[in-house]
Design an enzyme around this catalytic site. Structure first.
Site, mmCIF file in Angstrom:
data_model
loop_
_atom_site.group_PDB
_atom_site.id
_atom_site.type_symbol
_atom_site.label_atom_id
_atom_site.label_comp_id
_atom_site.label_asym_id
_atom_site.label_seq_id
_atom_site.Cartn_x
_atom_site.Cartn_y
_atom_site.Cartn_z
ATOM 1 N N TYR A 11 0.829 -1.218 0.000
ATOM 2 C CA TYR A 11 0.000 0.000 0.000
ATOM 3 C C TYR A 11 0.868 1.275 0.000
ATOM 4 C CZ TYR A 11 -3.393 3.398 1.914
ATOM 5 O OH TYR A 11 -4.180 4.497 2.151
ATOM 6 N N ASP A 58 12.355 -12.622 -1.064
ATOM 7 C CA ASP A 58 12.099 -12.324 0.338
ATOM 8 C C ASP A 58 13.297 -11.539 0.884
ATOM 9 O OD1 ASP A 58 11.790 -12.523 3.156
ATOM 10 O OD2 ASP A 58 10.491 -14.261 2.835
ATOM 11 N N SER A 124 6.246 3.524 12.904
ATOM 12 C CA SER A 124 4.817 3.780 13.150
ATOM 13 C C SER A 124 4.641 4.564 14.439
ATOM 14 C CB SER A 124 4.120 2.424 13.276
ATOM 15 O OG SER A 124 2.862 2.566 13.882
ATOM 16 N N TYR A 148 3.772 -6.578 17.072
ATOM 17 C CA TYR A 148 3.956 -5.767 15.861
ATOM 18 C C TYR A 148 4.645 -4.452 16.220
ATOM 19 C CZ TYR A 148 2.736 -2.016 12.670
ATOM 20 O OH TYR A 148 2.803 -0.898 11.884
ATOM 21 N N LYS A 152 8.631 -2.719 15.431
ATOM 22 C CA LYS A 152 8.966 -1.378 14.921
ATOM 23 C C LYS A 152 9.978 -0.710 15.856
ATOM 24 C CE LYS A 152 6.467 -1.286 11.208
ATOM 25 N NZ LYS A 152 7.115 -1.396 9.906
ATOM 26 N N TYR A 176 4.801 6.820 10.945
ATOM 27 C CA TYR A 176 3.539 7.143 10.280
ATOM 28 C C TYR A 176 2.393 7.175 11.277
ATOM 29 C CZ TYR A 176 6.125 4.761 6.474
ATOM 30 O OH TYR A 176 7.057 4.319 5.576
ATOM 31 N N LEU A 199 -9.782 0.890 10.239
ATOM 32 C CA LEU A 199 -11.075 1.560 10.083
ATOM 33 C C LEU A 199 -11.452 1.861 8.625
ATOM 34 C CD1 LEU A 199 -13.554 2.879 11.342
ATOM 35 C CD2 LEU A 199 -12.197 4.950 11.682
HETATM 36 C C1 UD1 Z 1 -3.632 0.341 14.082
HETATM 37 C C2 UD1 Z 1 -2.629 -0.316 14.966
HETATM 38 C C3 UD1 Z 1 -1.295 0.364 14.800
HETATM 39 C C4 UD1 Z 1 -0.874 0.335 13.348
HETATM 40 C C5 UD1 Z 1 -1.967 0.985 12.508
HETATM 41 C C6 UD1 Z 1 -1.662 0.938 11.025
HETATM 42 C C7 UD1 Z 1 -3.919 -1.191 16.857
HETATM 43 C C8 UD1 Z 1 -4.171 -1.115 18.325
HETATM 44 N N1 UD1 Z 1 -3.075 -0.310 16.343
HETATM 45 O O1 UD1 Z 1 -3.783 1.701 14.489
HETATM 46 O O2 UD1 Z 1 -0.341 -0.268 15.597
HETATM 47 O O3 UD1 Z 1 0.346 1.011 13.175
HETATM 48 O O4 UD1 Z 1 -3.202 0.325 12.737
HETATM 49 O O5 UD1 Z 1 -1.962 -0.276 10.460
HETATM 50 O O6 UD1 Z 1 -4.453 -2.041 16.180
HETATM 51 N N2 UD1 Z 1 -12.103 1.379 14.688
HETATM 52 C C9 UD1 Z 1 -13.459 1.096 14.794
HETATM 53 N N3 UD1 Z 1 -13.967 0.059 14.068
HETATM 54 C C10 UD1 Z 1 -13.216 -0.729 13.249
HETATM 55 C C11 UD1 Z 1 -11.803 -0.441 13.148
HETATM 56 C C12 UD1 Z 1 -11.298 0.607 13.882
HETATM 57 O O7 UD1 Z 1 -14.198 1.787 15.528
HETATM 58 O O8 UD1 Z 1 -13.734 -1.661 12.638
HETATM 59 C C13 UD1 Z 1 -11.537 2.521 15.420
HETATM 60 C C14 UD1 Z 1 -10.431 2.182 16.392
HETATM 61 O O9 UD1 Z 1 -10.945 1.874 17.656
HETATM 62 C C15 UD1 Z 1 -9.600 3.493 16.369
HETATM 63 C C16 UD1 Z 1 -9.779 4.009 14.945
HETATM 64 O O10 UD1 Z 1 -10.960 3.380 14.461
HETATM 65 O O11 UD1 Z 1 -10.156 4.428 17.266
HETATM 66 C C17 UD1 Z 1 -8.621 3.680 14.025
HETATM 67 O O12 UD1 Z 1 -8.368 2.286 14.056
HETATM 68 P P1 UD1 Z 1 -7.354 1.573 13.033
HETATM 69 O O13 UD1 Z 1 -7.650 2.002 11.656
HETATM 70 O O14 UD1 Z 1 -7.375 0.108 13.328
HETATM 71 O O15 UD1 Z 1 -5.948 2.202 13.406
HETATM 72 P P2 UD1 Z 1 -5.175 2.285 14.821
HETATM 73 O O16 UD1 Z 1 -5.814 1.413 15.835
HETATM 74 O O17 UD1 Z 1 -4.994 3.712 15.142
#
Ligand code: UD1
Length: 334
Positions: A11, A58, A124, A148, A152, A176, A199
């Site tokens: 990505y 790899d 990260s 993970y 890092k 990042y 998310l």
């Molecule tokens: C996550 C990782 C982080 C990694 C980053 C990039 C964790 C705890 N952290 O960051 O180490 O560097 O991804 O890949 O996993 N959320 C929802 N619903 C969902 C998914 C997420 O509500 O289905 C919320 C989460 O609670 C958070 C926000 O959305 O508040 C962002 O989540 P996400 O995109 O997974 O990123 P991070 O958790 O910040």
């Protein structure tokens, strides 16, 4: 200047390859395709109208790396290749440590052998653990909550020791925040296998009805609307940061750390509402319990990257939402 990009079909890697080729760098990609697709090679070529060399290898394979360095006369390395699923890292720590640390160690060894000393590392904001205050500066205390994240942070430590022992080395560590969005062409973007953990990929799949409903993890955090706040950054802005980092590595010896974020936090609901409005699409959601290991809020102080690299994120949240959706729509046309 010839740059070796590990994980260059992934990505962030693929967007960075486009920026490098556009800027006139020669690019050599090493990617083992475990979490990327071979089609991305042609997509990068289509976007840029430029050619580059691809090796399906790899990065942990020292012999393969050695051959590539022998042949390609690499001037600098940008190292993206890594496993990145937080949950999986908890259940498979050995796999994560072996791959994510092994690759950096092998790279450093082979770089040293071939007299290549410029290194940009993909770190990260996860290395800041649960920050006591916001926004996050590069000199904040470091800690991690999962394997993970530990890979890092350990990689950062390895690179620091490599620079101490090899003062001719230049290492730029980029931390990042939350990359989303995709190239404006819609040809490359984020395409996780299986059900997404992050998310934006989840929102996108609910919007196009591949998934039914988004679970919002908690609405009782100490934030504006109770949902988690993050610093979302357009992947193209992030990619451009790597070119600035390369320039820094070419100019100065030592090790340097930079946050790549916008400096602005958005809540989960904020992002969902913006996505719906910009794309004119529904994203049903339900509030569920907090996700283990999540923090309430996380956003960068990006001042250092601006002052020392001349880099600043330019794209706003609406563009990020539009481009994230555009990519998936283009994928569905196929
Ligand atoms: C996550 C990782 C982080 C990694 C980053 C990039 C964790 C705890 N952290 O960051 O180490 O560097 O991804 O890949 O996993 N959320 C929802 N619903 C969902 C998914 C997420 O509500 O289905 C919320 C989460 O609670 C958070 C926000 O959305 O508040 C962002 O989540 P996400 O995109 O997974 O990123 P991070 O958790 O910040």
């Amino acid at each position: 200047m010839r740059v070796l990009v590990t994980g260059g079909l992934g990505y962030i890697g693929s967007h960075t390859c486009c920026c490098l080729l556009d800027a006139g760098y020669e690019v050599v990609v090493v990617d083992n395709l475990v979490n990327s697709k071979i089609e991305v090679v042609d997509k990068i070529k289509t976007i840029t109208g430029k050619d580059f060399t691809f090796y399906q290898e790899d990065v942990c394979d020292e012999k393969a790396l050695d051959k590539i360095f022998e042949k390609e006369k690499v001037d600098a390395v940008i190292h993206f290749a890594a496993y990145k699923a937080v949950g999986e890292s908890v259940s498979m720590p050995i796999k994560y440590y072996e791959n994510n640390l092994g690759s950096t160690l092998k790279l450093c060894k082979v770089m040293k052998k071939h007299g290549c000393s410029k290194f940009v590392f993909s770190s990260s904001a996860t290395v800041y653990g649960s920050p006591k205050t916001l926004p996050i500066r590069e000199d904040f205390p470091l800690s991690t909550t999962n394997p993970y994240g530990s890979t890092k942070l350990m990689n950062e430590q390895i690179l620091k020791d490599v620079v101490i022992a090899n003062p001719e080395f230049s290492v730029v560590i980029l931390r990042y925040f939350n990359p989303i969005g995709s190239h404006e062409s819609g040809l490359i973007g984020e395409d996780p296998n299986g059900i997404p953990n992050n998310l934006m990929p989840y929102i996108v799949r609910v919007a196009n009805k591949q998934l039914e409903i988004l679970s919002v993890y908690g609405d009782d955090y100490d934030t504006e609307d109770g949902t988690g706040v993050r610093d979302y950054i357009h992947v193209v802005d992030l990619a451009k940061g790597h070119l600035k980092a390369l320039e820094k590595a070419n100019k100065d010896e030592g090790i340097f750390y930079y946050n790549l974020g916008t400096g602005t936090g958005y809540s989960v609901l904020n992002l969902v509402e913006t996505f719906k409005r910009v794309n004119n699409v529904d994203v049903p959601y339900k509030i569920v319990g907090r996700r283990a290991g999540d923090i309430a809020a996380c956003y960068a102080d990006p001042t250092k990257a601006f002052e020392e690299l001349g880099w600043k994120a330019e794209k706003g949240i609406e563009e990020m939402c539009r481009d994230s959706y555009n990519y998936i729509l283009k994928q569905m046309e196929k």
